[in-house]
Design an enzyme around this catalytic site. Structure first.
Site, mmCIF file in Angstrom:
data_model
loop_
_atom_site.group_PDB
_atom_site.id
_atom_site.type_symbol
_atom_site.label_atom_id
_atom_site.label_comp_id
_atom_site.label_asym_id
_atom_site.label_seq_id
_atom_site.Cartn_x
_atom_site.Cartn_y
_atom_site.Cartn_z
ATOM 1 N N SER A 122 -13.609 -6.723 -3.571
ATOM 2 C CA SER A 122 -13.695 -6.019 -2.487
ATOM 3 C C SER A 122 -14.852 -5.016 -2.460
ATOM 4 O O SER A 122 -14.907 -4.466 -3.633
ATOM 5 C CB SER A 122 -12.321 -5.475 -1.832
ATOM 6 O OG SER A 122 -11.904 -4.309 -2.827
ATOM 7 N N LYS A 123 -15.128 -4.539 -1.211
ATOM 8 C CA LYS A 123 -16.305 -3.526 -0.996
ATOM 9 C C LYS A 123 -15.680 -2.109 -1.696
ATOM 10 O O LYS A 123 -16.315 -1.566 -2.014
ATOM 11 C CB LYS A 123 -16.477 -3.180 0.509
ATOM 12 C CG LYS A 123 -17.636 -2.433 0.968
ATOM 13 C CD LYS A 123 -18.278 -3.287 1.469
ATOM 14 C CE LYS A 123 -19.826 -2.354 1.804
ATOM 15 N NZ LYS A 123 -21.047 -3.215 1.894
ATOM 16 N N ARG A 124 -14.217 -1.777 -1.655
ATOM 17 C CA ARG A 124 -14.026 -0.644 -2.022
ATOM 18 C C ARG A 124 -14.260 -0.342 -3.500
ATOM 19 O O ARG A 124 -14.335 0.587 -4.040
ATOM 20 C CB ARG A 124 -12.423 -0.396 -1.675
ATOM 21 C CG ARG A 124 -11.936 0.009 -0.746
ATOM 22 C CD ARG A 124 -10.802 0.930 -0.794
ATOM 23 N NE ARG A 124 -10.950 2.131 -1.265
ATOM 24 C CZ ARG A 124 -11.199 3.174 -0.430
ATOM 25 N NH1 ARG A 124 -11.199 2.900 1.047
ATOM 26 N NH2 ARG A 124 -11.547 4.428 -0.718
ATOM 27 N N GLY A 182 -16.958 -1.418 -5.314
ATOM 28 C CA GLY A 182 -18.210 -1.660 -5.868
ATOM 29 C C GLY A 182 -18.953 -2.446 -4.674
ATOM 30 O O GLY A 182 -18.443 -2.750 -3.778
#
Length: 488
Positions: free
Chosen positions: A254-256, A258
RNA sequence: GGCGCGUUCGUCUAGUGGCUUAGGACGCCGCCCUCUCAAGGCGGAGAUCGCGGGUUCGAAUCCCGCACGCGCUACCA
């Protein structure tokens, strides 16, 4: 044997995710390996999640990665259109066909009733929360009236009870589900758009897709798809569900934690070759110890049998190493345009360096960098004079006698005419001899004078690249600094 | 909660009953090379193969149970 046809079918809800890149890559590799076709299809059936420009970005990113498709929205093909929002009529017809056969039905239940139903079931702790087939009881006349009254409706799949749906997955083997746990999936939404399940199955069939290679998150809904193939009387494709890409904490990537967009890796200076190489190895291997592959070699080696079953953590360290490896394997001529692009983005954009000069810089730096742009940041002294001198290196290398040595060196260099690397080496050797000192006493202060740092290419390369005049100037400046004691 | 899938060094993985004192790669540490930094070469630490049973002369590899992780469980894909 039937032609192999695979597809990458992303939704235009943002940018190409590295997980998506890997899915696209495996589809591409499998198709190419088997002399088949690779198709791009845009699954934009959720109007609310549509992001402006996402399709263009997806296409552009795929092309940057050189994952060229044989059929797709921008290039067409025999089974187009390749954008689902342009195929609404097709899905509607197919849904109606299912209704006629009794495998689907109209449902007029409001979202409120559905929510209440779910809440009720959850409260009663029923094993499986699902639709209660309430609207299946409606007779044809009631349905007709409701539709004519303009009531909103959806079309649902009529899932039969007490059956077992089995299918073979090329990666996971035999998988089976009990139909009692399968919900009456909505096929057509009240806005007239199909859901993924209907559109996907209809298109895969119409586009003659032979192998459905997709993420593991689809495994649980595959029985619904299998049912659909059965009800339409179609032969189903082969399924292959890929393991997920994970964050370092093993949750779904997920974006959180990296970067997840291919775009971002590209912007950071990762080479497409490295990204492809890296992502290919995340969940697949040829059964040997090789780590370095080019795309054409991956095509040669790829097989679904080599795909793993378990999720893979996306390890930035290894990507970084591979990027460096790919840079090292490239020729100076291949690296030149990449450096020029970086230069254009840098503060040296307006400077005009010759190709010959840049090529010398590249060959000196190639094995010392992980990113092309590091040629500019780590060795900026090739593009301007050093703006400071490393404090630690000054302490270590610039002694009171240094200016004297450097002056002798300048005199020696001054004698040279259009010096080569070897000429510089000879000059330095003879100065060391003349002064009766170890070469190191000359080399280290000199490197600092020329580059402002104590690390970098070999000193003779440095001298040769900068050239006689620039070398002399930089030494002069350094001598000045040393004697003034005005060292930053 | 239900259903499904998975589980080998920190990470990516090899391994499909004896060739395994579990191999490679990244990262980490050390040595060599050397004008520095890299690159390269060599070496080291690092996995009781999730746990517990079983089958077998022999199991990471086959079977069963359990645990844990993940996915799905939307008029999202």
């Amino acid at each position: 044997m039937e032609e192999v046809r695979t597809r990458f079918a992303p939704s235009p809800t943002g940018y190409l995710h590295v997980g998506g890149l890997r899915t696209a890559l495996y589809n591409f590799l499998f198709a190419k390996k088997n002399n088949g076709k690779f198709i791009l299809r845009i699954e934009d059936t959720d109007k609310s999640r549509y992001v402006e420009g996402a399709v263009e970005n997806l296409i552009q990113t795929l092309k940057w990665c050189e994952l060229f498709y044989d059929e797709g929205p921008d290039i067409g093909g025999p089974f187009g259109p390749y954008i689902q929002s342009q195929r609404l009529e097709i899905y509607k017809q197919h849904a109606e066909e299912l209704i006629k056969k009794g495998h689907a039905y109209y449902c007029f239940c409001s979202p409120e009733r559905l929510a209440a139903l779910r809440e009720e079931q959850s409260r009663l702790k029923v094993p499986q929360i699902k639709y209660d087939k309430h609207c299946l009881k409606l007779n044809p006349q009631e349905v007709k009236n409701k539709i004519e009254n303009g009531e909103l409706y959806v079309i649902r799949l009529n899932v039969p009870p007490n059956q077992t749906v089995k299918f073979h997955d090329l990666i996971r083997g035999e998988v089976e589900f009990d139909t009692n746990i399968i919900d009456d999936q909505i096929l057509i939404k009240s806005d007239g758009y199909p859901t993924y399940h209907l559109a996907n199955v209809v298109d895969d069939h119409l586009m003659k897709i032979s192998h459905v290679i997709r993420g593991e998150e689809w495994l649980s809904s595959t029985p619904k798809h299998v049912l659909l193939y059965e009800y339409f009387g179609w032969e189903k494709p082969q399924f292959a569900h890929l393991p997920l890409l994970l964050n370092p904490d093993r949750s779904k990537l997920s974006k959180r934690q990296g970067d997840v967009a291919v775009e971002e890796y590209r912007a950071k200076g990762y080479l497409k070759e490295a990204l492809i190489n890296f992502v290919a190895l995340l969940g697949w291997n040829a059964g040997d110890n090789r780590e370095f592959y080019y795309l054409n070699e991956l095509i040669e080696k790829f097989s679904l049998e080599g795909v793993n079953k378990s999720g893979a953590v996306f390890d930035l360290n290894k990507l970084l190493w591979l990027n460096g490896e790919h840079i090292r394997k490239k020729t100076v001529d291949e690296l030149l345009p990449l450096l020029k692009d970086e230069l254009k983005k840098s503060k040296y954009a307006s400077n005009n360096f010759s190709d010959d000069y840049l090529k010398l810089v590249i060959s000196a730096m190639q094995e010392r960098i992980d990113f092309v742009h590091e040629i500019i940041t780590k060795s900026y002294y090739f593009f301007e004079r050093p703006n400071s001198y490393e404090e630690k290196a000054i302490q270590k290398n610039w002694k009171p006698e240094t200016p004297k040595f450097l002056k002798v060196l300048i005199e020696e260099i001054d004698l040279l005419n259009n010096p080569t690397k070897e000429d510089f080496e000879n000059a330095l050797n003879s100065v060391a001899e003349k002064l009766q000192i170890n070469k190191g006493k000359l080399i280290h202060p000199l490197r600092l004078a020329l580059s402002g740092t104590s690390a970098g290419p070999g000193i003779y390369d440095l001298l040769h690249i900068l050239g006689k005049d620039e070398v002399k100037s930089r030494i002069q400046i350094a001598i000045q600094r040393i004697s003034e004691g005005k060292i930053q």
